[in-house]
Design an enzyme around this catalytic site. Structure first.
Site, PDB file in Angstrom:
ATOM      1  N   ILE A  17      -3.772  68.504 -30.613  1.00 26.29           N
ATOM      2  CA  ILE A  17      -4.351  67.116 -30.056  1.00 26.29           C
ATOM      3  C   ILE A  17      -4.268  67.198 -28.492  1.00 26.29           C
ATOM      4  O   ILE A  17      -5.140  66.767 -27.712  1.00 26.29           O
ATOM      5  CB  ILE A  17      -4.018  66.096 -30.861  1.00 26.29           C
ATOM      6  CG1 ILE A  17      -4.153  66.081 -32.172  1.00 26.29           C
ATOM      7  CG2 ILE A  17      -4.611  64.636 -30.181  1.00 26.29           C
ATOM      8  CD1 ILE A  17      -5.763  66.181 -32.607  1.00 26.29           C
ATOM      9  N   PHE A  18      -2.956  67.467 -28.046  1.00 25.71           N
ATOM     10  CA  PHE A  18      -2.670  67.241 -26.760  1.00 25.71           C
ATOM     11  C   PHE A  18      -1.582  67.993 -26.461  1.00 25.71           C
ATOM     12  O   PHE A  18      -0.539  68.725 -27.040  1.00 25.71           O
ATOM     13  CB  PHE A  18      -2.097  65.598 -26.680  1.00 25.71           C
ATOM     14  CG  PHE A  18      -1.548  65.369 -24.880  1.00 25.71           C
ATOM     15  CD1 PHE A  18      -2.530  65.370 -24.132  1.00 25.71           C
ATOM     16  CD2 PHE A  18      -0.234  65.601 -24.800  1.00 25.71           C
ATOM     17  CE1 PHE A  18      -1.973  65.182 -22.698  1.00 25.71           C
ATOM     18  CE2 PHE A  18       0.248  65.291 -23.510  1.00 25.71           C
ATOM     19  CZ  PHE A  18      -0.452  65.036 -22.694  1.00 25.71           C
ATOM     20  N   ARG A  40       0.255  64.624 -40.929  1.00 30.60           N
ATOM     21  CA  ARG A  40       1.593  64.313 -40.184  1.00 30.60           C
ATOM     22  C   ARG A  40       1.204  64.622 -38.719  1.00 30.60           C
ATOM     23  O   ARG A  40       0.715  65.597 -38.215  1.00 30.60           O
ATOM     24  CB  ARG A  40       2.691  65.230 -40.613  1.00 30.60           C
ATOM     25  CG  ARG A  40       3.018  65.132 -42.208  1.00 30.60           C
ATOM     26  CD  ARG A  40       3.671  64.005 -42.497  1.00 30.60           C
ATOM     27  NE  ARG A  40       4.247  63.923 -43.859  1.00 30.60           N
ATOM     28  CZ  ARG A  40       3.786  63.125 -44.902  1.00 30.60           C
ATOM     29  NH1 ARG A  40       2.845  62.335 -44.656  1.00 30.60           N
ATOM     30  NH2 ARG A  40       4.217  63.362 -46.286  1.00 30.60           N
ATOM     31  N   ARG A  66      12.314  53.570 -16.600  1.00 31.25           N
ATOM     32  CA  ARG A  66      11.578  54.345 -17.693  1.00 31.25           C
ATOM     33  C   ARG A  66      10.519  53.599 -17.888  1.00 31.25           C
ATOM     34  O   ARG A  66      10.446  52.459 -18.661  1.00 31.25           O
ATOM     35  CB  ARG A  66      12.738  54.348 -18.904  1.00 31.25           C
ATOM     36  CG  ARG A  66      14.061  55.289 -18.856  1.00 31.25           C
ATOM     37  CD  ARG A  66      13.545  56.390 -18.625  1.00 31.25           C
ATOM     38  NE  ARG A  66      14.630  57.430 -18.660  1.00 31.25           N
ATOM     39  CZ  ARG A  66      14.559  58.806 -18.231  1.00 31.25           C
ATOM     40  NH1 ARG A  66      13.733  59.214 -18.039  1.00 31.25           N
ATOM     41  NH2 ARG A  66      15.607  59.672 -18.596  1.00 31.25           N
ATOM     42  N   ALA A  78      20.800  63.734 -18.167  1.00 33.07           N
ATOM     43  CA  ALA A  78      20.101  64.422 -19.284  1.00 33.07           C
ATOM     44  C   ALA A  78      18.761  65.094 -18.991  1.00 33.07           C
ATOM     45  O   ALA A  78      18.327  64.683 -17.707  1.00 33.07           O
ATOM     46  CB  ALA A  78      19.804  63.407 -20.488  1.00 33.07           C
ATOM     47  N   GLU A  94      21.621  70.036 -14.993  1.00 31.49           N
ATOM     48  CA  GLU A  94      21.422  68.486 -15.234  1.00 31.49           C
ATOM     49  C   GLU A  94      22.402  67.709 -14.631  1.00 31.49           C
ATOM     50  O   GLU A  94      21.926  66.483 -13.884  1.00 31.49           O
ATOM     51  CB  GLU A  94      20.966  67.910 -16.471  1.00 31.49           C
ATOM     52  CG  GLU A  94      19.605  68.434 -17.108  1.00 31.49           C
ATOM     53  CD  GLU A  94      18.550  67.865 -16.423  1.00 31.49           C
ATOM     54  OE1 GLU A  94      18.743  66.799 -15.729  1.00 31.49           O
ATOM     55  OE2 GLU A  94      17.315  68.579 -16.386  1.00 31.49           O
ATOM     56  N   GLU A  98      21.419  65.229 -11.261  1.00 30.64           N
ATOM     57  CA  GLU A  98      21.618  63.789 -11.362  1.00 30.64           C
ATOM     58  C   GLU A  98      22.703  62.984 -10.852  1.00 30.64           C
ATOM     59  O   GLU A  98      22.449  61.991 -10.414  1.00 30.64           O
ATOM     60  CB  GLU A  98      21.122  63.624 -12.719  1.00 30.64           C
ATOM     61  CG  GLU A  98      19.957  63.939 -13.242  1.00 30.64           C
ATOM     62  CD  GLU A  98      19.241  63.441 -14.722  1.00 30.64           C
ATOM     63  OE1 GLU A  98      20.165  62.814 -15.538  1.00 30.64           O
ATOM     64  OE2 GLU A  98      18.264  63.824 -15.186  1.00 30.64           O
ATOM     65  N   GLU A 140      11.626  66.114  -7.822  1.00 24.51           N
ATOM     66  CA  GLU A 140      10.979  65.406  -6.731  1.00 24.51           C
ATOM     67  C   GLU A 140      10.406  64.121  -7.457  1.00 24.51           C
ATOM     68  O   GLU A 140      10.029  62.996  -6.555  1.00 24.51           O
ATOM     69  CB  GLU A 140       9.943  66.426  -6.224  1.00 24.51           C
ATOM     70  CG  GLU A 140       8.898  66.569  -7.176  1.00 24.51           C
ATOM     71  CD  GLU A 140       7.709  67.695  -6.584  1.00 24.51           C
ATOM     72  OE1 GLU A 140       6.729  67.636  -7.047  1.00 24.51           O
ATOM     73  OE2 GLU A 140       8.488  68.664  -5.611  1.00 24.51           O
ATOM     74  N   GLU A 142      11.871  62.153  -9.500  1.00 22.38           N
ATOM     75  CA  GLU A 142      13.022  61.441 -10.323  1.00 22.38           C
ATOM     76  C   GLU A 142      13.789  60.605  -9.233  1.00 22.38           C
ATOM     77  O   GLU A 142      14.380  60.974  -8.187  1.00 22.38           O
ATOM     78  CB  GLU A 142      13.861  62.698 -10.899  1.00 22.38           C
ATOM     79  CG  GLU A 142      15.037  62.181 -11.687  1.00 22.38           C
ATOM     80  CD  GLU A 142      15.600  63.228 -12.503  1.00 22.38           C
ATOM     81  OE1 GLU A 142      15.623  63.245 -13.718  1.00 22.38           O
ATOM     82  OE2 GLU A 142      16.018  64.275 -11.832  1.00 22.38           O
TER      83      GLU A 142
END
Length: 188
Positions: A17-18, A40, A66, A78, A94, A98, A140, A142
């Site tokens: 679908i995507f 499903r 978020r 994460a 990560e 971060e 970039e 984040e």
């Protein structure tokens, strides 16, 4: 035949679908154990890592907006796995991107599925120890700030709903369990 074999669904067909940057969505038609069919909706994800990093008795957290939640959320460092990347390599990457911190010791704690009812995302949770500070290098797109919390502060942040994502809650409780077992003379 094992007991679980009676519960298996067999995929009859899959319709894509995507296909996006982070996830893809497909609809599977499955044959159920009783012979009937159902659909499903499945979110496919490359997998992710999360890092429980404690520096001088304080948990490293990132504060980040978020969009899905419509607010900022405090989380442990994460991110998703890059194609062909090993989870341990991603955890180190990560953590540095971060928070700026590097670790000399990395231990795999657990791997878990986030929402197995509709997604195949698996998160590999690591404990980072022997940390040293450095420079952050977020993606970039984040924008985040590093925060630190004692165990008590982290538990309070959970109670207040400021920490609300499963991976961070799980990490805080693992940290609490490790501290309890250390105090009792047992390790995990």
């Amino acid at each position: 035949m094992s007991a679980n074999d009676k519960l298996i669904e067999t995929t009859v067909s899959t319709e894509q679908i995507f296909n996006g940057k982070v996830i893809s969505l497909q609809i599977d038609t499955v044959k159920l154990p009783d012979g009937t069919t159902a659909t499903r909706e499945i979110v496919k994800h490359p997998g992710a890592v999360a890092v429980l990093a404690v520096h001088e008795g304080r948990l490293l957290l990132v504060d980040q907006y978020r969009q899905a939640m419509g607010r900022c959320e405090l989380e442990i460092p994460a991110g998703k796995l890059e194609k062909g990347e090993e989870p341990a390599e991603a955890a180190v990457r990560e953590l540095q991107e971060e928070t700026g911190f590097r670790c000399d010791k990395l231990t795999h704690l657990h791997s878990f599925y986030t929402s197995p009812g509709f997604a195949d995302e698996i998160i590999h949770l690591y404990l980072a120890e022997q940390l040293s500070a450095g420079e952050m290098s977020p993606d970039e797109d984040e924008f985040l700030e590093v925060r630190e919390a004692t165990l008590e502060e982290a538990l309070d942040l959970i109670a207040e709903g400021r920490i609300a994502d499963a991976k961070t809650i799980m990490a805080v409780y693992i940290w609490q369990l490790r501290n309890t077992r250390k105090s009792a003379g047992n390790g995990i």
